[in-house]
Design a protein around this motif. Sequence first.
Motif, PDB file in Angstrom:
ATOM      1  N   ASP A 102     -20.152 -10.842  -4.743  1.00  0.00           N
ATOM      2  CA  ASP A 102     -19.986 -12.295  -4.796  1.00  0.00           C
ATOM      3  C   ASP A 102     -19.204 -12.747  -3.570  1.00  0.00           C
ATOM      4  O   ASP A 102     -18.099 -12.242  -3.312  1.00  0.00           O
ATOM      5  CB  ASP A 102     -19.244 -12.721  -6.055  1.00  0.00           C
ATOM      6  CG  ASP A 102     -20.013 -12.401  -7.326  1.00  0.00           C
ATOM      7  OD1 ASP A 102     -21.239 -12.628  -7.344  1.00  0.00           O
ATOM      8  OD2 ASP A 102     -19.396 -11.919  -8.291  1.00  0.00           O
ATOM      9  N   VAL A 103     -19.754 -13.698  -2.816  1.00  0.00           N
ATOM     10  CA  VAL A 103     -19.074 -14.239  -1.646  1.00  0.00           C
ATOM     11  C   VAL A 103     -18.777 -15.709  -1.908  1.00  0.00           C
ATOM     12  O   VAL A 103     -19.686 -16.509  -2.101  1.00  0.00           O
ATOM     13  CB  VAL A 103     -19.918 -14.091  -0.364  1.00  0.00           C
ATOM     14  CG1 VAL A 103     -19.133 -14.609   0.850  1.00  0.00           C
ATOM     15  CG2 VAL A 103     -20.313 -12.635  -0.152  1.00  0.00           C
ATOM     16  N   GLU A 104     -17.505 -16.039  -1.920  1.00  0.00           N
ATOM     17  CA  GLU A 104     -17.065 -17.424  -2.123  1.00  0.00           C
ATOM     18  C   GLU A 104     -16.776 -18.042  -0.752  1.00  0.00           C
ATOM     19  O   GLU A 104     -15.864 -17.608  -0.051  1.00  0.00           O
ATOM     20  CB  GLU A 104     -15.811 -17.453  -2.982  1.00  0.00           C
ATOM     21  CG  GLU A 104     -15.227 -18.843  -3.207  1.00  0.00           C
ATOM     22  CD  GLU A 104     -13.896 -18.782  -3.913  1.00  0.00           C
ATOM     23  OE1 GLU A 104     -12.858 -18.962  -3.248  1.00  0.00           O
ATOM     24  OE2 GLU A 104     -13.889 -18.533  -5.141  1.00  0.00           O
ATOM     25  N   VAL A 105     -17.564 -19.042  -0.375  1.00  0.00           N
ATOM     26  CA  VAL A 105     -17.415 -19.686   0.932  1.00  0.00           C
ATOM     27  C   VAL A 105     -16.503 -20.895   0.802  1.00  0.00           C
ATOM     28  O   VAL A 105     -16.707 -21.746  -0.075  1.00  0.00           O
ATOM     29  CB  VAL A 105     -18.781 -20.108   1.512  1.00  0.00           C
ATOM     30  CG1 VAL A 105     -18.595 -20.773   2.868  1.00  0.00           C
ATOM     31  CG2 VAL A 105     -19.696 -18.892   1.636  1.00  0.00           C
ATOM     32  N   LEU A 154     -15.557  -9.634  -5.374  1.00  0.00           N
ATOM     33  CA  LEU A 154     -15.454 -10.948  -4.748  1.00  0.00           C
ATOM     34  C   LEU A 154     -14.881 -10.838  -3.340  1.00  0.00           C
ATOM     35  O   LEU A 154     -13.866 -10.184  -3.124  1.00  0.00           O
ATOM     36  CB  LEU A 154     -14.554 -11.860  -5.589  1.00  0.00           C
ATOM     37  CG  LEU A 154     -14.229 -13.240  -5.006  1.00  0.00           C
ATOM     38  CD1 LEU A 154     -15.494 -14.094  -4.921  1.00  0.00           C
ATOM     39  CD2 LEU A 154     -13.145 -13.924  -5.830  1.00  0.00           C
ATOM     40  N   VAL A 155     -15.538 -11.499  -2.387  1.00  0.00           N
ATOM     41  CA  VAL A 155     -15.023 -11.642  -1.027  1.00  0.00           C
ATOM     42  C   VAL A 155     -14.912 -13.133  -0.745  1.00  0.00           C
ATOM     43  O   VAL A 155     -15.888 -13.871  -0.872  1.00  0.00           O
ATOM     44  CB  VAL A 155     -15.942 -10.975   0.019  1.00  0.00           C
ATOM     45  CG1 VAL A 155     -15.420 -11.235   1.436  1.00  0.00           C
ATOM     46  CG2 VAL A 155     -16.036  -9.482  -0.234  1.00  0.00           C
ATOM     47  N   ARG A 156     -13.722 -13.573  -0.369  1.00  0.00           N
ATOM     48  CA  ARG A 156     -13.499 -14.988  -0.072  1.00  0.00           C
ATOM     49  C   ARG A 156     -13.612 -15.201   1.432  1.00  0.00           C
ATOM     50  O   ARG A 156     -12.852 -14.623   2.202  1.00  0.00           O
ATOM     51  CB  ARG A 156     -12.116 -15.403  -0.577  1.00  0.00           C
ATOM     52  CG  ARG A 156     -11.957 -15.277  -2.096  1.00  0.00           C
ATOM     53  CD  ARG A 156     -10.500 -15.191  -2.500  1.00  0.00           C
ATOM     54  NE  ARG A 156      -9.851 -14.036  -1.874  1.00  0.00           N
ATOM     55  CZ  ARG A 156      -8.531 -13.822  -1.901  1.00  0.00           C
ATOM     56  NH1 ARG A 156      -7.740 -14.671  -2.527  1.00  0.00           N
ATOM     57  NH2 ARG A 156      -8.008 -12.772  -1.308  1.00  0.00           N
ATOM     58  N   ALA A 182     -15.126  -1.908   0.980  1.00  0.00           N
ATOM     59  CA  ALA A 182     -16.548  -1.867   1.316  1.00  0.00           C
ATOM     60  C   ALA A 182     -17.183  -3.248   1.294  1.00  0.00           C
ATOM     61  O   ALA A 182     -18.018  -3.574   2.145  1.00  0.00           O
ATOM     62  CB  ALA A 182     -17.275  -0.931   0.346  1.00  0.00           C
ATOM     63  N   ALA A 183     -16.786  -4.084   0.334  1.00  0.00           N
ATOM     64  CA  ALA A 183     -17.388  -5.416   0.223  1.00  0.00           C
ATOM     65  C   ALA A 183     -17.063  -6.259   1.455  1.00  0.00           C
ATOM     66  O   ALA A 183     -17.924  -6.981   1.978  1.00  0.00           O
ATOM     67  CB  ALA A 183     -16.903  -6.109  -1.041  1.00  0.00           C
TER      68      ALA A 183
END
Length: 293
Positions: A123-126, A94-96, A282-283
């Motif tokens: 997973d990218v949470e915007v 996850l990247v926020r 890395a993400a």
Amino acid sequence: MTLNPWRLRLLCQLDTHGTVRAVAQAANMSASSVSQQLAVLEAETHTQLLERVGRRVRLTPTGVILARRARAILDHMDTVEAELRGFGEEPAGLVRLGAFQSAIHTMAVPAVTRLAGLYPHLDVEVQHLEPHESMPALRGGDVDVIITTTDFVELPLGPDIDIVPLATDTIVLVIPPGHPTAGRGPADLAAFADEPWAFDMPHSYMATLAIRLCRQAGFEPRVVCRFGNYMTTLQHIEAGLSIALLPSLAVDTRFRVATRQLATPVSRSITAAVRRGSPPRAAVSTVLEALRK
């Protein structure tokens, strides 16, 4: 001594937000629960981390040092966890990503769409965070990457932040399509001193910039409305009820409005920002690269 990462994160948030109540809101907890967990952390460290000042608490010098060190520790733990989950594989986890309003549909969504097709385990949470909100969130560990501007003089960047230049966005005057000055050349703001103005919410980047530009032009604007949503602002202007200063990225072509460049050009530098410290996992690096493109 065993330090609980969750309690360390609460301590970092107290350093960022300044009050237990603000930490409780950010962590979706009660203020009493936050206070209890911080008290447990003091017991775990055998150190006074908080001191009472009137009706509030603040970090002691020792508490400040631990909070600053804890940020690097928590970032490193996130990196290790992501590496273990995605060892030998593509970027995962996850990247926020926090972004201001006009950058969401022009930068964040295209980047996330591209990444979704390339890295199914990423997973990218915007999150919608305006510049005055996103920098504290980044420093507090609530997000991993933000899209912001380096031109918000009221909230300067510090040595704890790394930036990645993304774009330059021009500030324009937005007026109703039937306005007498529509279609003319660059606008002198002083000529619009008597107009009704639409402003962003107080303390936001655009509200702060707009009031400064109007005052530099020699007048105090007559603010008839404040909206935290550019779509609502454009609807108000389209109806002939106000004019506004907006970033070019915010001017949606679906609305019947006219724009004019400013006689004294103003632009904002758009950047991505991450916390400085250990190399980004890395993400996070993958998200940064997608935003660059």
